[in-house]
Structure formats: structure tokens, C-alpha cells
Design a protein around this motif. Structure first.
Motif, mmCIF file in Angstrom:
data_model
loop_
_atom_site.group_PDB
_atom_site.id
_atom_site.type_symbol
_atom_site.label_atom_id
_atom_site.label_comp_id
_atom_site.label_asym_id
_atom_site.label_seq_id
_atom_site.Cartn_x
_atom_site.Cartn_y
_atom_site.Cartn_z
ATOM 1 N N UNK A 90 9.113 -1.537 10.733
ATOM 2 C CA UNK A 90 9.134 -2.829 10.016
ATOM 3 C C UNK A 90 8.519 -2.686 8.631
ATOM 4 N N UNK A 91 7.432 -1.944 8.546
ATOM 5 C CA UNK A 91 6.749 -1.752 7.262
ATOM 6 C C UNK A 91 7.637 -0.990 6.286
ATOM 7 N N UNK A 92 8.248 0.095 6.744
ATOM 8 C CA UNK A 92 9.073 0.916 5.848
ATOM 9 C C UNK A 92 10.346 0.174 5.427
ATOM 10 N N UNK A 93 10.879 -0.670 6.309
ATOM 11 C CA UNK A 93 12.107 -1.402 5.954
ATOM 12 C C UNK A 93 11.880 -2.374 4.806
ATOM 13 N N UNK A 94 10.650 -2.840 4.632
ATOM 14 C CA UNK A 94 10.348 -3.781 3.556
ATOM 15 C C UNK A 94 10.199 -3.101 2.194
ATOM 16 N N UNK A 95 10.176 -1.780 2.178
ATOM 17 C CA UNK A 95 10.057 -1.055 0.914
ATOM 18 C C UNK A 95 11.328 -1.234 0.083
ATOM 19 N N UNK A 123 0.832 -1.206 0.000
ATOM 20 C CA UNK A 123 0.000 0.000 0.000
ATOM 21 C C UNK A 123 0.868 1.258 0.000
ATOM 22 N N UNK A 124 1.974 1.221 0.767
ATOM 23 C CA UNK A 124 2.899 2.356 0.743
ATOM 24 C C UNK A 124 3.439 2.579 -0.668
ATOM 25 N N UNK A 125 3.810 1.483 -1.354
ATOM 26 C CA UNK A 125 4.307 1.596 -2.733
ATOM 27 C C UNK A 125 3.254 2.233 -3.628
ATOM 28 N N UNK A 148 2.101 8.688 13.107
ATOM 29 C CA UNK A 148 1.557 7.350 13.340
ATOM 30 C C UNK A 148 1.939 6.384 12.227
ATOM 31 N N UNK A 149 2.237 6.896 11.034
ATOM 32 C CA UNK A 149 2.638 6.052 9.902
ATOM 33 C C UNK A 149 4.154 5.943 9.822
ATOM 34 N N UNK A 150 4.840 7.051 9.994
ATOM 35 C CA UNK A 150 6.307 7.052 9.835
ATOM 36 C C UNK A 150 7.009 6.200 10.893
#
Length: 454
Positions: free
Chosen positions: A324-329, A287-289, A318-320
Motif C-alpha cells: 500500500x505504501x509503495x503504490x502511493x509513490x 519518507x520513501x520519497x 520488511x519494507x519492500x
């Protein structure tokens, strides 16, 4: 050689005609201003026989004033339709209609809630004062007889989704467009003020939105840009002036500008909401992508309002914090988002953004809050009157800034869109976002997804 009397009168007439050509509809909302123009028109018609060389301009003035009076007359009142505000759209056939500009005299439907969350639906002018709204509520509730026996009259309160309360003054006007995204109007007496709580649907978590995962980034970006172009096109240039100059005595004719600003906030919160409602790091990363790609296409469309809103939504604390989520980008996405953050960085008076927008040719949807910031700086940074005379230099600077808005809209925005059922579903979806605007609730969601390790 001094200009003749006829030349001076022609210059004044030309200025007035130019004013009427551009601002006729807006001037109708200002009764005193329009009355002044009509009084001036009477003097011109009285003087016209003595200056036959002005006949062409006099005829134009006559036609403009006459058409304005007809537009403001009873014929319009009979055919006037009640307009819903865009955030109140919940029927697909309504939200698919092209946007039209609001005027203070337009009538809208609005719900006003009671402390027990029952409500009445009233029909009101957009520019109605709080006292007018309370009168309509009282009539609906059949309080008219009881009102005289009550020690305290009804008061009107705006309640946000976070439970914050704003007591509105009786002479406040145009309040409908200044409400927060998930704010609602409550009518109660002063004793009931403390007991007011948000509506249940505002404090409950909405279900995860599946549509965001089905829609393609390109279609999402194009739908955002198309809708925001409609909203931007509805904003009259005078609304920017009124928004900045009339803060102290209340803004009267800024409905379309207020709605556009709210939409920017709504998109920002929508991005944060959708990210935090998405369970599973892998799905959130996808979703971030999609959001980063959507921001890139919006930038390509020169829709900088959507671009800023998406980037700020992803920059929400709250998003930044979702490490873990951002590292997978992928690294490519991370680098692209860093570039976007640099473009939206307010450092050095938004230098990066200003350089970017200066290279763009119309049509452009600018980041509206920055235009208002510049106008506010020009207004508050120098006096409007100096020694009893108008500060012409200040007026020229403000006019030049407002003219940039006209330049951005000097060409029409054209995007490749189809009319398939899927396209219409996407169009309806983009125009009626469900968002969480309570920052505390967003942080609670964030901590549930990725608890603090400290």
C-alpha cells in the motif's frame, strides 16, 4: 652490464624509504616488522662510510627511523587521549568532532555487562585480547581474590539485540570494532551463559523519530557524505590487505575499515527502521520519497557507500512488502528507484555498478564491501607461494586493486555546508543513528502496519 654494489644498495634503500613514507605509522603497530627495519637501519649505518654516494638516502632513513621512534616513545603516551568509538557517541560535542584514525595502541572506554545488566566501564587498548579485557573486568569487580576460589573463570560473550550469543576466545583481539551495531559484551561464568539476554533498550521499540521529517533531503545527503568521507579517509590501505589476508590468525589493524563497514550496515538498518516506525501510509510514502531523493543526491556526490546503504535499506524485505505504501509513490519516484535497484544489482559481478564508478573522477566514496569481495577473490583464487617463491602476479593484482582506493581519495571531497545551529543539529543527528538491527522485530513492525491479506 650488471649494476654496481652502490646501485643495488641504492635500489634497496629507495624501496625501504618509500615503504616508510607510506606506512610508517602502521608499521609501528607491528613490533616485529619495525624491529626488522631498525636492524636493517643499523646495518646501513655501519655500511654508510664505504658508500658516500648514498649519503642523501642514509640521512633520510635516519630521520624517518628517528621520528618513528620518538612518536612511539613515552612522550606520546603521556599526551595520548582516550578515544570513544563513533557508535558510542551520545554527547553532541563529541560527535561533532572530526574523525581521526584509530590505531591498535589507542585506548578506549567500553562497558562490559553482567548477567543482571549491571556493568563496569573499563579502559582498554583497542587491540586488547579477550583475556586482557577480562583481567580489567575482574579488577573492577574486585574479583581478584575470589577468582582463585572459583572453579570456572569469567568468560566474555557478545550478545546481539536478537539474543544470539557468541563466546569469544581468550586470545581473540580487536573485538570492540567487530561487535554488531546493537551488540554488547557480557562477562559471566559458563553456568550463566544460557541466562544472558539482550539489554531492555535493545528489545524495546524506539519512539518515532521526528527529526527525519524535518531535515531536508539535500542536507541529509550532504551530512551523510561528509561523515562517510571522514571515515573513509581514516582507513589505511594496509587495512584492506590485513582484512583479507589475516582472517585465519585474526585481524589486528583493521579498526577503521571495520567501523566503516559497520556504518554501512547501520545506515541500511536506519532506513528500514525509520520507514517502519512511521505510522500512516501517507507519511511513509513521503519518507520513501525523501530517502529516494537522498540516495539520488548521494549518487551525485559520488558517495556510493551511502547510495548503496539507502537502496538496500529500502529493499529490505520488511519494507519492500509494504504494498500500500509503495503504490502511493508517484510514478517518477518508482522509476527512479528501479534504476537505483539496477545499479545495485549484483548480477554479472555488479556490472552496472562497475560501469558507473569507472566513469567517475575522484573524490569517490566506493561501496567498500565490493572492494573486499574482489580482494578476497584474488587472494583465495590463487596461491601466495608457488614452488617456494612469491606469486608476483597475484601481488601485482592485489596492489592494483588497493591502488584504486588511493585514486578515489586523490582529491578532497568538498560540499556546500553552513554552520548554523540547524546544520549542527543535523550533523549530530546523522552521526548517532538509533536503529533496529533485529530482522524479526522489523518484520513484526511491518506486519502490524500492513497485515498479510492471505
Amino acid at each position: 652490464m650488471a649494476p654496481s654494489a652502490a646501485a643495488r644498495k641504492q635500489a634497496v634503500l629507495s624501496s625501504l624509504l618509500h615503504l616508510l613514507d607510506i606506512y610508517k605509522d602502521a608499521l609501528q603497530e607491528e613490533e616485529r616488522t619495525f624491529q626488522l627495519i631498525k636492524d636493517f637501519y643499523v646495518l646501513v649505518m655501519r655500511d654508510a662510510p664505504n658508500f658516500p654516494q648514498l649519503e642523501g638516502s642514509v640521512i633520510r632513513l635516519h630521520r624517518l627511523v628517528e621520528s618513528a621512534e620518538l612518536t612511539d616513545g613515552s612522550a606520546t603516551q603521556c599526551s595520548k587521549q582516550v578515544k570513544p568509538l563513533f557508535r558510542h557517541f551520545r554527547r553532541i560535542d563529541s560527535c561533532l568532532q572530526p574523525r581521526v584514525a584509530f590505531r591498535g595502541s589507542d585506548e578506549i572506554f567500553c562497558r562490559v555487562y553482567m548477567p543482571d545488566h549491571s556493568y563496569v566501564t573499563i579502559r582498554s587498548r583497542l587491540s586488547a585480547s579477550v583475556s586482557d579485557i577480562l583481567t580489567s573486568v575482574s579488577e573492577k569487580l574486585q574479583y581478584s581474590e575470589e577468582q582463585g576460589q572459583r572453579e570456572e573463570p569469567l568468560i566474555l560473550v557478545a550478545v546481539t539485540s536478537a539474543g544470539d550469543k557468541v563466546l569469544l576466545k581468550p586470545d581473540d583481539g580487536c573485538i570492540f570494532t567487530t561487535l554488531g551495531i546493537n551488540s554488547h559484551l557480557f562477562a559471566c561464568n559458563r553456568e550463566e551463559l544460557r541466562s544472558l539476554v539482550p539489554l531492555p533498550e535493545e528489545v524495546q521499540l524506539p519512539p518515532e523519530d521526528s527529526h527525519i521529517h524535518r531535515i531536508e533531503a539535500e542536507d541529509l545527503a550532504n551530512q551523510l557524505s561528509a561523515f562517510h568521507w571522514e571515515l573513509f579517509s581514516c582507513v589505511h590501505e594496509l587495512e584492506f590487505i590485513d582484512y583479507v589476508f589475516h582472517v585465519e590468525r585474526g585481524r589486528r589493524e583493521t579498526a577503521n575499515l571495520e567501523l566503516l563497514l559497520q556504518r554501512c550496515s547501520e545506515v541500511q538498518h536506519w532506513v528500514s527502521t525509520q520507514t517502519l516506525l512511521c505510522e500512516g501510509p501517507a507519511r511513509r510514502t513521503q519518507l520513501l520519497k525523501k530517502f529516494i531523493k537522498t540516495a539520488a543526491i548521494c549518487k551525485q556526490n559520488q558517495d556510493l557507500l551511502s547510495f548503496f546503504a539507502i537502496v538496500m535499506g529500502l529493499d529490505n524485505g520488511a519494507v519492500s512488502r509494504l504494498r500500500v505504501t509503495w503504490e502511493k509513490l508517484p510514478g517518477k519516484c518508482k522509476n527512479l528507484f528501479r534504476k537505483f535497484e539496477n545499479l545495485t544489482d549484483p548480477c554479472r559481478n555488479h556490472k552496472s555498478y562497475r560501469e558507473m564508478v569507472s566513469r567517475m573522477r575522484p573524490p569517490v566514496i566506493p561501496f567498500i564491501p565490493l572492494i573486499l569481495k574482489d580482494l578476497t577473490f584474488l587472494h583465495e583464487g590463487s596461491k601466495t607461494f608457488i614452488d617456494g617463491l612469491v606469486n608476483v602476479e597475484k601481488m601485482h593484482a592485489i596492489a592494483e586493486k588497493v591502488r584504486t582506493v588511493r585514486k578515489y581519495r586523490s582529491n578532497q571531497l568538498r560540499l556546500d555546508t553552513d554552520v548554523s545551529p540547524t546544520h549542527l543539529q543535523n550533523k549530530a543527528y546523522v552521526r548517532q543513528f538509533q536503529v533496529i538491527d533485529n530482522q524479526n522485530l522489523l518484520f513484526e513492525l511491518s506486519c502490524k502496519l500492513e497485515p498479510n491479506t492471505q
